[in-house]
Write a protein that holds these residues in place. Sequence first.
Motif, PDB file in Angstrom:
ATOM      1  N   LYS A 259      29.546  43.273  34.112  1.00 55.37           N
ATOM      2  CA  LYS A 259      29.944  43.559  35.477  1.00 55.37           C
ATOM      3  C   LYS A 259      29.804  45.020  35.782  1.00 55.37           C
ATOM      4  CE  LYS A 259      33.758  43.546  38.774  1.00 55.37           C
ATOM      5  NZ  LYS A 259      35.074  43.090  38.947  1.00 55.37           N
ATOM      6  N   LYS A 260      29.828  45.901  34.841  1.00 51.76           N
ATOM      7  CA  LYS A 260      29.619  47.457  35.143  1.00 51.76           C
ATOM      8  C   LYS A 260      27.854  47.678  35.240  1.00 51.76           C
ATOM      9  CE  LYS A 260      29.198  48.507  30.007  1.00 51.76           C
ATOM     10  NZ  LYS A 260      29.875  49.334  29.024  1.00 51.76           N
TER      11      LYS A 260
ATOM     12  N   ASP B  94      26.226  46.437  37.391  1.00 50.33           N
ATOM     13  CA  ASP B  94      25.916  46.056  38.817  1.00 50.33           C
ATOM     14  C   ASP B  94      26.191  47.489  39.736  1.00 50.33           C
ATOM     15  OD1 ASP B  94      25.465  45.311  41.315  1.00 50.33           O
ATOM     16  OD2 ASP B  94      27.380  44.172  41.438  1.00 50.33           O
TER      17      ASP B  94
ATOM     18  N   LYS C   4      26.569  47.676  43.217  1.00 53.76           N
ATOM     19  CA  LYS C   4      27.666  47.058  43.701  1.00 53.76           C
ATOM     20  C   LYS C   4      27.433  46.065  44.917  1.00 53.76           C
ATOM     21  CE  LYS C   4      30.224  51.129  42.466  1.00 53.76           C
ATOM     22  NZ  LYS C   4      31.424  52.103  42.808  1.00 53.76           N
TER      23      LYS C   4
ATOM     24  N   ASN D 105      30.141  43.746  41.183  1.00 57.24           N
ATOM     25  CA  ASN D 105      30.865  44.587  41.126  1.00 57.24           C
ATOM     26  C   ASN D 105      31.259  45.335  42.326  1.00 57.24           C
ATOM     27  OD1 ASN D 105      32.362  46.917  39.667  1.00 57.24           O
ATOM     28  ND2 ASN D 105      30.467  47.985  39.165  1.00 57.24           N
TER      29      ASN D 105
END
Length: 552
Positions: free
Chosen positions: A497-498, A500, A503, A507
Motif C-alpha cells: 500500500k505504501k 501507492d 495516493k 493509499n
Amino acid sequence: MAVNVPGLISIIVFYLLILLVGLWAARRTRQKEGKASSEHVMLAGRNIGAFVGIFTMTATWVGGGFINGTSEYIVKDGFVWCQAPFGYSVALALGGYFFASKMRSQGYITMLDPLSRKYGERMGGLLFIPALLGEIFWSAAILSALGASLSVILDLDSTISIIVSACIAVFYTLFGGLYSVAYTDVVQLICIFVGLWISIPFAFTHKAVGDITVNATANWVKELDPVYIGLYLDSYLLLIFGGIPWQVYFQRVLSASTVRNARILSYAAGVGCIIMSIPSILIGAIATVTDWNQTDYAGTVPIPDEDMNLILPLVLQYLTPQAVAFVGLGSVSAAVMSSADSSVLSASAMFSRNVYKLVFRQKASEREILWVMRITIFVVGILATVMGITVKSIYTLWFLCSDLVFVVLFPQLFCVVYLSWTNTYGSLIGYILGLFFRLAGGEAVLNIPVLIKYPYYNDADGQLFPFKTLSMIISLTSVLVFSFVTNYLFKNEILPKKADIFKCIVNRDDVGKPRKEYNEQIEMSPPDENSGKMNPTFAYSNDDIQGKAHAN
C-alpha cells in the motif's frame, strides 16, 4: 511608402467598434450581476443563450488565422489540402455529441477540472502545459494574420499593428470576461461575413482575373499525391480529434444556459465553420487565376511561398476598390481581436483555477483569483504577441495549435470522461510517452531536430508516416495499460500500500471519493429532457470550491 491614412482611419473605426462592444458588455454584466466572481468572469454566469452562443461558438475557430490561412493554402497546395475548416467543423460536431453534455451536466468550470479531480491537482497542472501552448500558438496565428494584412494594405509596420491589437483585446477582456468575448464574437462574424462577401464581386470582375472554373483542377483544386496520403490522414485526424480538447471550446460549452444548448451550439458552429470558410476559399481561387502583372502589385511574380500568407490582403489591396479593401481589412482586424481575447481568457482561467488555486493556493479568495486571472491575461497576451511577430506561416501555426492538444490532451480527456478505472500512473506515463514520440518526430518551425525517422521518412519531405496519430495512440494505450496494471498490482496486494505514492488507488483517505479540494458532494438528478437543465442538489464542505453545478 507613407502610411495609408484613410485606411488607417477605417481600421481605427473597426477597432473602436470592437472595443466599445466589449466594454458595453462588461458594463452590462456589472449592472446585471453586481460584483463578479472568478467563475462568473470565466463562464458568464452560465447564461449564454442560443443566439449569442452560436456566434461565439462558431468564433471558436473562425478568426484571422482561419480566414487568412484558408486563402493561403488554396493557393499554396490547393483545395484538397484546405483541411482546417472541415476538420474543425467535424471536431465541433463530435465534441457536441460525445463531450458537451457530459461536461456541462457536471458543472465543471474549466476543461481541466475533471482531469484534476480524477488524476490529482498536480497532474492537472502538468496537463495545463499543452493546453497553454495550444492557446498561445492559436493567438499567435491570429495576430500574425493581422500583421500581414495591415502591412500590405496600409503600409503599416506589422509589429506595431500586432502589439496594438493585442493590447486592445486584453484591455476589454480584463473588464468583461466571457461576456465581452461573446458579444464581440457576434460583431466579429458579422464583420467577416459582410466584409469579405462585399469584396468578392469586385475581385471576380477585375480585368486581371481569369475564370476560376477553367483548369480548376490544375490551378486551385489540385489532386492528392499518393505519396502524401499518410501525412494527409494524419493532418485530418489531428484537426478532428485535436480540435476537441480546447478550453476555448469548453468555455462556451460550460457557459451554455442548458445542457441541450451546449450540444446545439456545437452542431450549429460546425456548420458555421464551413459557411464562414467559403469567402476565403473563393478569394484563394481568385488569386490562382490572377495575372498580377496587370495590377499595381510590384512584388515578385509568381508570388513566392514565403509571401503566401499575404494572399488575402493582396487580393483586397490590388483587386478591389480602396474603400472595399478597407472594409475587408476591417473585418479581418475585428476577427483577430475578437478571437485573441478568447484564447487569453481561456489560458488565464485554466491557470488561475487549475494551477494557482488547486495546486498552490487552495484557500485563495475570489479577489485573489481574479487578480491572478488579470495578470495571466497580460502574460499570455505578451507570449502570443512575441510568437505572432517572429513566426511567418499562419497555417503552420494553425496546425501547431492542435499538435500537443491532439497527442497529449485528447487521450487524457477521453479516458477521464469515458473510462472511470484509469488512474494517475497511467495518465502520467501516457503524457510522457505521447510527448516523447511526438517531439521525436521533429518540428522544423520550432527547430526541433528529428530523433526518430518513422517509415517513409526522407530529407526532402520529412515525416510522411502519420506519426502524430501514432503518438496519440501510444499515449492512449499507455494510459489504459499502465492504469490496468497498477490497479491490478495494488488491489491484489502484489505491491504494498505504501508504494501507492500518488495516493490514487489504495493509499487514500477516502478511496473512491474525490480529493480533498473537491470534497463537496454534488448529487445530480437526471436532466430534464424538455429544458436540458440539470436539477442539482448540493452539500458543500468548503465554500471556496468552485466546481459546483448551477441551476439555471
